[in-house]
Design an enzyme around this catalytic site. Structure first.
Site, PDB file in Angstrom:
ATOM      1  N   CYS A 168       0.803  -1.157  -0.031  1.00  0.00           N
ATOM      2  CA  CYS A 168       0.188  -0.019   0.089  1.00  0.00           C
ATOM      3  C   CYS A 168       0.909   1.093  -0.014  1.00  0.00           C
ATOM      4  CB  CYS A 168      -1.016   0.090   1.290  1.00  0.00           C
ATOM      5  SG  CYS A 168      -1.782   1.565   1.355  1.00  0.00           S
TER       6      CYS A 168
ATOM      7  N   CYS B 138      -0.470   4.255   2.423  1.00  0.00           N
ATOM      8  CA  CYS B 138      -0.615   4.066   3.952  1.00  0.00           C
ATOM      9  C   CYS B 138      -0.207   2.733   4.370  1.00  0.00           C
ATOM     10  CB  CYS B 138      -1.991   4.388   4.486  1.00  0.00           C
ATOM     11  SG  CYS B 138      -3.559   3.995   3.655  1.00  0.00           S
ATOM     12  N   SER B 139      -1.114   1.893   4.714  1.00  0.00           N
ATOM     13  CA  SER B 139      -0.691   0.566   5.125  1.00  0.00           C
ATOM     14  C   SER B 139      -2.050  -0.398   5.137  1.00  0.00           C
ATOM     15  CB  SER B 139      -0.293   0.701   6.743  1.00  0.00           C
ATOM     16  OG  SER B 139      -1.293   1.086   7.230  1.00  0.00           O
ATOM     17  N   CYS B 140      -2.673  -0.031   3.956  1.00  0.00           N
ATOM     18  CA  CYS B 140      -3.881  -1.233   3.845  1.00  0.00           C
ATOM     19  C   CYS B 140      -3.283  -2.297   3.805  1.00  0.00           C
ATOM     20  CB  CYS B 140      -4.478  -0.850   2.549  1.00  0.00           C
ATOM     21  SG  CYS B 140      -5.262   1.002   2.545  1.00  0.00           S
TER      22      CYS B 140
END
Lengths: 99, 106, 226
Positions: free
Chosen positions: C124, C127-129
């Site tokens: 991602c 962000c940090s999906c």
């Protein structure tokens, strides 16, 4: 609240990602903006994150597509074989039919 | 693209750092802020997209210097203040109160 | 508490601590954020916006998922072709059948299959999906700027950093997971895994192989460790 329109694109369609950097929140990475890829899936219709991020109710909902790009179309000096690909999910209002 | 991409939009940015494979055990406050956001989300106070917007809204140098959940903590605080659910002064006062309570217990 | 952190006198509350070369490693800053979060939870509870018990239940729910859950699913798919077909076509229904409830309505989960010809890798960049509903929290490196920057532009270089070499005649497909879908990689079943039980197969499935940065373990490797 308006009813969502039917999805504008289908699998196999060539699309170009809009190039824009609005001051608001959005989910379209810069590195695919202005690039042309192919729709490989309609992932569903979802609340608009750009509305949700600013206190809105997410309407109208937006179709979300998985768009595939050859890596060599994204990077000038892609250090891998020409068959390598990248897929990213893009909301419909960021896509235009490829010229 | 004529504008500079926003700081969080990292795909393809030059970055020569090797990937650090080390992992740290989350500290309690990191778990708590993750779940505070989760509960506030379940209750309809803060959406995930608002959290992202607030994280992206941190000054770029701040975004880059803070740890992951430090960004969350500052973003959640900014959203709670923005929504009028609490004030920075109330948080300051609560911090001071908890610190003196902890100090008194020693 | 240092004056730097006096928010009352610093209404835009942008602190300046100079350069932090190791994000998250500044102990003064960490201590401050820890205290700030504790105060936030206390204050939110006092205002009746949440309860400490609700936060604890959320922590417990998040921690109830780990890569072992994803590994069970992969092992089932490796041993049951019908389940695998269903997992790829209707992941939510297939997972519900194993007792895994995904978030409703979003994020959705999709499963992509690695084969000898196509290797998927998930990132991602924004962000940090991450498929937390099945794998728990993402590892630190998944959230790192180095991974988020390079996984899209040099996936084979990143794979090499994880010790993973994909032959040039196989395609590497990067999935940048930035919207309403999360991706679970169904790794290729390693050679020599025929006839193993689901539990034995699950022991071969690493977290990183379900993100696509590495291959699953081989039965020989696991046997050598015992």
């Amino acid at each position: 609240m308006t009813a969502p329109r039917p999805p504008a694109f289908g699998n196999g369609d060539l699309v170009t990602v809009r190039a824009a950097n609005p001051p608001t929140h959005y989910r379209t990475p810069a590195y695919v903006q202005g690039k042309t890829g192919r729709v490989v899936a309609l992932c569903g219709v979802y609340p608009d994150p750009e509305s949700l991020a600013h206190g809105g109710d997410g309407h109208p909902h937006k179709p979300l597509y998985r768009v595939e790009f050859p890596q060599t179309a994204l990077w000038d000096n892609y250090p891998g074989p020409p068959g390598d690909r990248l897929q990213v999910d893009i909301y419909e209002h960021w896509l235009e039919p490829a010229a | 693209m004529t504008d500079t991409p926003k700081v969080h939009d990292m795909g393809g940015h030059p970055n020569a750092s090797p990937i650090d494979h080390s992992e740290h055990t989350l500290m309690d406050w990191e778990r708590r802020i993750d779940s505070i956001r989760g509960v506030l989300g379940d209750k309809g106070y803060i959406t995930v997209d608002e959290l992202r917007r607030a994280i992206e809204g941190l000054p770029p140098e701040r975004y880059q210097s803070l740890g992951y959940y430090q960004r969350w903590a500052e973003a959640v605080e900014a959203l709670l203040i923005e929504k009028g659910l609490l004030t920075a002064a109330e948080l300051d006062a609560t911090m001071t109160r908890l610190e003196s309570a902890a100090g008194g217990a020693r | 508490m240092s004056e730097n952190h006096d928010h009352a006198n610093n209404p835009d509350h942008h602190h300046d601590h100079g350069d932090h070369t190791h994000p998250g490693m500044d102990t003064e800053e960490l201590g401050w954020h820890a205290r700030r979060v504790q105060a936030m939870e206390t204050l939110l509870a006092e205002k009746g916006l949440l309860t400490v018990a609700e936060v604890q239940r959320n922590v417990d729910a998040v921690e109830s998922r780990s890569p072992a859950d994803g590994a069970r699913v992969v092992a089932r798919a490796w041993s049951d072709p019908q389940f695998k077909a269903r997992l790829l076509a209707e992941p939510e229904a297939a997972l519900a059948g194993m007792g895994y409830q995904l978030p409703d309505p979003t994020p959705k989960l999709d499963v992509v299959e690695n084969t000898a010809a196509v290797h998927h890798l998930v990132v991602c960049t924004l962000c940090s999906c991450y498929p937390r509903a099945l794998l728990g929290r993402p590892p630190d490196w998944y959230k790192s700027f180095a991974y988020r920057s390079r996984a899209v532009s040099d996936p084979r270089g990143v794979l090499q950093e994880f010790g993973t070499e994909i032959p040039a005649d196989a395609e590497v497909v990067v999935l940048d997971s930035t919207a309403d879908l999360r991706y679970l990689v169904l790794p290729q079943r390693p050679a020599g895994a025929e006839g193993l039980s689901e539990d034995e197969l699950a022991a071969l499935v690493t977290r990183d192989s379900m993100i696509g940065v590495s291959q699953p373990l081989t039965p020989e490797l696991v046997a050598a460790d015992d």
